[in-house]
Scaffold this motif. Structure first.
Motif: not given
Length: 130
Positions: A105, A110-111, A124-125, A127-128
């Motif tokens: 981000k 973030v992931a 989901q990954l 969307e982070k």
């Protein structure tokens, strides 16, 4: 006559909502300047480390292509890194193996995920980063 036809087709495509692929997040080969610019703009970013021989990487590609066409991810910058030929970049991002997905981000990681092929989890990954 052909030029006029091309202009009319282009105009019709733009009026119908754009050209095929317009507004889609399209993967590009990693470029340090483009990556830094996307980070500076605060854009959501995906770094995809893959290898052509990797079955998991092949499974990830159509899933990522589906999400790149999703309007939620239209601003997602997707950078690809070849696990075999770009070892310096693989080390830079701390990847231990191919099929690694790293989400930012802006300038902040973030992931990350390794070996994931479930569409829901990849979604989901991504969307982070939003």
């Amino acid at each position: 006559m052909t030029t006029r036809r091309h202009v009319l087709v282009l105009a019709a495509a733009l009026m119908a909502g754009g050209l095929p692929g317009a507004g889609q997040a399209a993967p590009v080969a990693f470029d340090p300047a483009a990556f830094a610019a996307a980070q500076a703009e605060g854009r959501p970013i995906l770094v995809q480390i893959s290898a052509p021989w990797c079955p998991i990487c092949r499974a990830q590609k159509p899933i990522l292509a589906t999400f790149s066409a999703d309007p939620r991810f239209k601003n997602l910058a997707i950078f690809t890194i070849d696990f075999d030929s770009q070892r310096d970049l693989v080390r830079r991002f701390g990847a231990q193996m191919q099929s690694t997905l790293i989400v930012y981000k802006g300038a902040t990681e973030v992931a990350r995920s390794v070996g994931e092929t479930q569409a829901e989890w990849i979604e989901q990954l991504l969307e982070k980063a939003l």
